[in-house]
Design a protein around this motif. Structure first.
Motif, mmCIF file in Angstrom:
data_model
loop_
_atom_site.group_PDB
_atom_site.id
_atom_site.type_symbol
_atom_site.label_atom_id
_atom_site.label_comp_id
_atom_site.label_asym_id
_atom_site.label_seq_id
_atom_site.Cartn_x
_atom_site.Cartn_y
_atom_site.Cartn_z
ATOM 1 N N ALA A 135 -5.032 -5.155 -2.326
ATOM 2 C CA ALA A 135 -4.289 -3.943 -2.794
ATOM 3 C C ALA A 135 -4.008 -3.783 -4.235
ATOM 4 O O ALA A 135 -3.446 -4.795 -4.707
ATOM 5 C CB ALA A 135 -3.081 -4.058 -1.740
ATOM 6 N N HIS A 136 -4.374 -2.718 -4.567
ATOM 7 C CA HIS A 136 -3.817 -2.399 -6.041
ATOM 8 C C HIS A 136 -2.799 -1.442 -5.711
ATOM 9 O O HIS A 136 -2.934 -0.384 -5.360
ATOM 10 C CB HIS A 136 -5.226 -1.672 -6.864
ATOM 11 N N PHE A 141 2.423 4.343 -4.176
ATOM 12 C CA PHE A 141 1.361 4.192 -3.692
ATOM 13 C C PHE A 141 0.233 2.987 -3.661
ATOM 14 O O PHE A 141 0.739 2.286 -4.670
ATOM 15 C CB PHE A 141 0.414 5.428 -4.063
ATOM 16 N N SER A 142 -0.792 2.872 -2.860
ATOM 17 C CA SER A 142 -1.595 1.785 -2.904
ATOM 18 C C SER A 142 -2.856 2.250 -2.713
ATOM 19 O O SER A 142 -3.119 3.021 -1.668
ATOM 20 C CB SER A 142 -1.075 0.528 -1.714
ATOM 21 N N PRO A 193 0.551 6.399 0.604
ATOM 22 C CA PRO A 193 1.847 6.123 0.164
ATOM 23 C C PRO A 193 2.375 4.783 0.891
ATOM 24 O O PRO A 193 1.809 4.385 1.844
ATOM 25 C CB PRO A 193 2.768 7.236 0.682
ATOM 26 N N ASN A 194 3.255 4.011 0.232
ATOM 27 C CA ASN A 194 3.725 2.888 0.637
ATOM 28 C C ASN A 194 4.994 3.224 1.718
ATOM 29 O O ASN A 194 6.060 2.751 1.363
ATOM 30 C CB ASN A 194 4.138 2.032 -0.738
ATOM 31 N N GLN A 215 1.999 -3.222 6.185
ATOM 32 C CA GLN A 215 3.269 -3.042 5.907
ATOM 33 C C GLN A 215 4.192 -4.100 4.746
ATOM 34 O O GLN A 215 5.173 -3.845 4.432
ATOM 35 C CB GLN A 215 4.263 -3.002 7.075
ATOM 36 N N GLU A 216 3.339 -5.222 4.580
ATOM 37 C CA GLU A 216 3.929 -6.048 3.689
ATOM 38 C C GLU A 216 4.077 -5.822 2.336
ATOM 39 O O GLU A 216 4.318 -6.452 1.359
ATOM 40 C CB GLU A 216 3.112 -7.574 3.851
ATOM 41 N N LEU A 217 2.980 -4.575 2.194
ATOM 42 C CA LEU A 217 3.028 -3.940 0.805
ATOM 43 C C LEU A 217 4.545 -3.329 0.460
ATOM 44 O O LEU A 217 4.750 -3.030 -0.685
ATOM 45 C CB LEU A 217 1.987 -2.866 0.624
ATOM 46 N N VAL A 218 5.211 -3.265 1.625
ATOM 47 C CA VAL A 218 6.704 -2.472 1.298
ATOM 48 C C VAL A 218 7.600 -3.692 0.837
ATOM 49 O O VAL A 218 7.868 -4.279 1.901
ATOM 50 C CB VAL A 218 6.946 -1.596 2.404
#
Length: 299
Positions: A135-136, A141-142, A193-194, A215-218
């Motif tokens: 993930a960038h 946003f991602s 979006p995150n 969801q680990e991106l949040v």
């Protein structure tokens, strides 16, 4: 996003330098759009298709790389496709502090473990263990590249930059490729979006081994704080937001609710503090009467 093709004449071609032709664009009854971009070769029956499918109401783009008789054009020993993905993250606010903190390159192993590169300094990592996705990410946003068959020999790099940008990300990896076309190389790209519930929804009804854990991106904080956010704060925010109220009113209501919830726990602290304020004049009088060297009498 660039792929390297090794030809049977010992040439290395980069897809970003080649011309693709849009051969078809279709929209199904649900509004999902499919676009086929074709790389033609000197042989009429040998070509490479990049097939993109954009859902009508989703952030997940499907990308399929489909060779057709490319064994007549590409090197016979090819079984992998080398990928190069570069992305610069633009600065969206005047202050860089929070954007730099939450802009990270993150990735997940096949077993579900999520790791990230340093958010503050330049860092590079080489992972020999296959990855499910990379993930960038920026603050809001991602862009997540998900490989159905995994990313191999992945090299990732995150560099802080200036001049209207926050970070520059680079990901190099190897993908399986069947040049005969019997099996396609399938990818997915989440571009959105995150938002916790949106990301978590992609694992709904999916086998545990195949879950993406996007969801680990949040960032939700430490473990205890994260559970409070998952159980209380996020559902409360979604509820109040669904009423169509201004975001400022939503935050105000959440603050009041949380204050009411923790009131029993802080009441005794408030009570003790009030007692100390009442006793303070008497304590000051005793301290003035008995100097520090007469500590026993003061006590």
């Amino acid at each position: 996003l660039d792929f390297t093709l090794a030809t049977n004449t010992n040439k290395a071609l980069q897809t970003k330098m080649l011309y693709f032709t849009a051969v078809s664009k279709t929209v199904d009854k649900s509004g999902n759009t499919t676009l086929v971009m074709r790389l033609n070769t000197t042989k009429a029956d040998s070509y490479l298709d990049f097939v993109y499918t954009l859902p009508a109401d989703d952030y997940m783009v499907r990308m399929s790389i489909q060779p057709h008789n490319m064994q007549h054009v590409l090197a016979q020993n090819i079984s992998n496709l080398e990928m190069q993905w570069n992305q610069k993250i633009p600065q969206q606010e005047k202050g860089r502090k929070f954007e730099e903190k939450y802009a990270q390159l993150q990735y997940m192993f096949l077993d579900g473990e999520v790791e990230e590169l340093d958010e503050a300094d330049h860092e590079r990592k080489d992972e020999s263990t296959p990855l499910r996705w990379v993930a960038h990410k920026d603050q809001y946003f991602s862009t997540v590249l998900i490989a159905n068959d995994g990313l191999k020999s992945t090299k990732m790099e995150s560099t802080p930059v200036k001049g209207g940008y926050i970070k520059e990300y680079s990901t190099k990896a190897s993908l399986p490729l069947d040049i005969t076309g019997k099996k396609s190389t399938d990818l997915r790209l989440y571009i959105g979006p995150n938002h916790y519930q949106t990301l978590k929804a992609y694992d709904k009804g999916v086998n545990k081994a195949d879950r993406l854990h996007l969801q680990e991106l949040v960032p939700l904080g430490w473990k205890i704080v994260a559970w409070i956010n998952k159980i209380l704060v996020i559902p409360m925010f979604n509820l109040f937001s669904s009423w169509g109220m201004h975001i400022g009113i939503v935050i105000l209501l959440m603050t009041l609710v949380i204050k009411l919830i923790i009131l029993p726990f802080v009441y005794s602290s408030y009570k003790s503090s009030a007692k100390m304020r009442v006793l303070k004049p008497q304590l000051d009088e005793i301290n003035a009467k008995y100097p520090p060297e007469r500590m026993q009498e003061r006590q």
